[in-house]
Design an enzyme around this catalytic site. Sequence first.
Site, PDB file in Angstrom:
ATOM      1  N   SER A  48     -11.084 -55.249  95.262  1.00 35.65           N
ATOM      2  CA  SER A  48     -10.168 -54.881  96.349  1.00 35.65           C
ATOM      3  C   SER A  48      -8.756 -55.230  95.923  1.00 35.65           C
ATOM      4  CB  SER A  48     -10.524 -55.672  97.613  1.00 35.65           C
ATOM      5  OG  SER A  48      -9.524 -55.533  98.599  1.00 35.65           O
TER       6      SER A  48
ATOM      7  N   TYR B 162     -11.650 -64.239 102.088  1.00 34.68           N
ATOM      8  CA  TYR B 162     -11.927 -62.884 101.565  1.00 34.68           C
ATOM      9  C   TYR B 162     -11.167 -62.696 100.251  1.00 34.68           C
ATOM     10  CZ  TYR B 162     -12.454 -57.817 101.248  1.00 34.68           C
ATOM     11  OH  TYR B 162     -12.757 -56.547 100.800  1.00 34.68           O
TER      12      TYR B 162
HETATM   13  P1  NDP Z   1     -18.827 -50.889 105.164  1.00 33.00           P
HETATM   14  O1  NDP Z   1     -18.902 -51.972 106.170  1.00 33.00           O
HETATM   15  O2  NDP Z   1     -18.773 -49.474 105.652  1.00 33.00           O
HETATM   16  O3  NDP Z   1     -20.037 -51.024 104.119  1.00 33.00           O
HETATM   17  C1  NDP Z   1     -20.468 -52.273 103.660  1.00 33.00           C
HETATM   18  C2  NDP Z   1     -21.845 -52.104 103.038  1.00 33.00           C
HETATM   19  O4  NDP Z   1     -22.265 -53.367 102.498  1.00 33.00           O
HETATM   20  C3  NDP Z   1     -22.890 -51.664 104.030  1.00 33.00           C
HETATM   21  O5  NDP Z   1     -23.676 -50.639 103.454  1.00 33.00           O
HETATM   22  C4  NDP Z   1     -23.715 -52.909 104.258  1.00 33.00           C
HETATM   23  O6  NDP Z   1     -25.076 -52.544 104.483  1.00 33.00           O
HETATM   24  C5  NDP Z   1     -23.587 -53.623 102.921  1.00 33.00           C
HETATM   25  N1  NDP Z   1     -23.817 -55.061 103.065  1.00 33.00           N
HETATM   26  C6  NDP Z   1     -23.040 -55.970 103.710  1.00 33.00           C
HETATM   27  N2  NDP Z   1     -23.603 -57.177 103.671  1.00 33.00           N
HETATM   28  C7  NDP Z   1     -24.771 -57.047 102.975  1.00 33.00           C
HETATM   29  C8  NDP Z   1     -25.797 -57.940 102.598  1.00 33.00           C
HETATM   30  N3  NDP Z   1     -25.744 -59.242 102.926  1.00 33.00           N
HETATM   31  N4  NDP Z   1     -26.854 -57.467 101.897  1.00 33.00           N
HETATM   32  C9  NDP Z   1     -26.916 -56.171 101.549  1.00 33.00           C
HETATM   33  N5  NDP Z   1     -25.970 -55.266 101.869  1.00 33.00           N
HETATM   34  C10 NDP Z   1     -24.907 -55.697 102.581  1.00 33.00           C
HETATM   35  O7  NDP Z   1     -17.539 -51.220 104.281  1.00 33.00           O
HETATM   36  P2  NDP Z   1     -16.947 -50.558 102.950  1.00 33.00           P
HETATM   37  O8  NDP Z   1     -17.714 -49.376 102.520  1.00 33.00           O
HETATM   38  O9  NDP Z   1     -15.505 -50.426 103.162  1.00 33.00           O
HETATM   39  O10 NDP Z   1     -17.170 -51.773 101.957  1.00 33.00           O
HETATM   40  C11 NDP Z   1     -17.818 -51.661 100.714  1.00 33.00           C
HETATM   41  C12 NDP Z   1     -17.158 -52.620  99.730  1.00 33.00           C
HETATM   42  O11 NDP Z   1     -15.789 -52.242  99.553  1.00 33.00           O
HETATM   43  C13 NDP Z   1     -17.122 -54.083 100.163  1.00 33.00           C
HETATM   44  O12 NDP Z   1     -17.391 -54.877  99.022  1.00 33.00           O
HETATM   45  C14 NDP Z   1     -15.677 -54.294 100.629  1.00 33.00           C
HETATM   46  O13 NDP Z   1     -15.262 -55.633 100.486  1.00 33.00           O
HETATM   47  C15 NDP Z   1     -14.952 -53.382  99.671  1.00 33.00           C
HETATM   48  N6  NDP Z   1     -13.623 -52.925 100.053  1.00 33.00           N
HETATM   49  C16 NDP Z   1     -13.391 -52.284 101.257  1.00 33.00           C
HETATM   50  C17 NDP Z   1     -12.115 -51.808 101.553  1.00 33.00           C
HETATM   51  C18 NDP Z   1     -11.799 -51.142 102.851  1.00 33.00           C
HETATM   52  O14 NDP Z   1     -10.605 -51.149 103.256  1.00 33.00           O
HETATM   53  N7  NDP Z   1     -12.733 -50.520 103.517  1.00 33.00           N
HETATM   54  C19 NDP Z   1     -11.024 -51.927 100.590  1.00 33.00           C
HETATM   55  C20 NDP Z   1     -11.373 -52.611  99.374  1.00 33.00           C
HETATM   56  C21 NDP Z   1     -12.627 -53.055  99.125  1.00 33.00           C
HETATM   57  P3  NDP Z   1     -26.024 -53.207 105.588  1.00 33.00           P
HETATM   58  O15 NDP Z   1     -25.150 -53.690 106.711  1.00 33.00           O
HETATM   59  O16 NDP Z   1     -26.949 -52.104 105.976  1.00 33.00           O
HETATM   60  O17 NDP Z   1     -26.699 -54.301 104.844  1.00 33.00           O
HETATM   61  C1  8X3 Z   2     -10.090 -54.453 101.981  1.00 30.80           C
HETATM   62  C2  8X3 Z   2      -8.644 -54.143 101.842  1.00 30.80           C
HETATM   63  O1  8X3 Z   2      -6.288 -54.967 102.391  1.00 30.80           O
HETATM   64  O2  8X3 Z   2      -7.996 -55.204 104.122  1.00 30.80           O
HETATM   65  O3  8X3 Z   2     -10.580 -55.084 100.836  1.00 30.80           O
HETATM   66  O4  8X3 Z   2      -8.005 -56.638 102.208  1.00 30.80           O
HETATM   67  S1  8X3 Z   2      -7.693 -55.296 102.681  1.00 30.80           S
END
Ligand code: NDP
Ligand code: 8X3
Length: 256
Positions: free
Chosen positions: A142, A155
Amino acid sequence: MKNNELQNSGCIMLITGATSGFGEAIAQLAASSGYNLILCGRRKERLQAVQESLGACVLKCLTFDVCNEEATKKALRAIPDDQVPQVLINNAGLAVGTGAIDEGAYEDWNRMIDTNVKGLLHVTRELSPRMSSGARIINMGSVAGKQAYPGGAVYNATKFAVDGLTKAMRMDLLPRGIQVAQVAPGAADTEFSLVRYKGDEQKAAAVYNGFEPLSAMDVAEAVLFIVSRPPHVSIQDLLIMPAAQASVHHVKRTNS
Ligand code: NDP
Ligand code: 8X3
């Protein structure tokens, strides 16, 4: 069959966090690019819905919590040798809460550390020994792993850890010909903010007020670009931001 489908036909990609957001979008794009998929997440019915929408290219859905070492071992060790992925997408992750360091909740901190750091380690430790030369691992980092911000300390710490892990993993796996990359997105409209604000839809929506965030598909395209490079090309780190976001601290909103 299109050219890229032909190229990837039979290639297996395992995606953690495939029930929503980036993981689901990566699954959709990888399916249309000819990959066979192993989809992981905790929400079984969501995984089944994704599987139904993608059809036979989904080899299996694995329902487990990446925080749980034993459950991760059990699920991943059951993958037969002929289904070990050539591409691993370590995407599962979350932010919980926005409390400052002097008021944050231990429970939130533990969830973030256990999921974003230990979960990634559990999955990588189980699969990487079985992956072969030419395989690729992509870790979802991220911008929060490159720049800190108030209320983001833990985070931030977990995503700085992903940044460091990605670099060290690349060195460890170099002799075995396994490439390791990080994709580091800025603000993207997924379920991420809803999880961070513990279901508060108004607070979650406010994050994206007045600018166009990345979509999950924007990030999926970046991931598919990396994994589709020729074998001699390694994209190590890809920072992808909305045009309106110059840094975590600089967002151009129409209403501000
Ligand atoms: P979502 O919440 O839409 O997706 C998160 C996914 O992670 C879900 O499929 C969830 O599945 C899974 N997950 C969470 N906890 C667990 C666990 N303990 N075991 C297994 N699976 C888990 O968010 P995003 O798609 O945005 O996030 C995906 C990644 O991208 C994360 O690592 C996040 O930190 C990162 N990210 C997100 C950004 C944003 O602004 N959206 C920006 C930068 C990075 P389930 O709940 O079914 O287990
Ligand atoms: C998610 C992006 O800017 O909310 O990783 O941390 S930010």
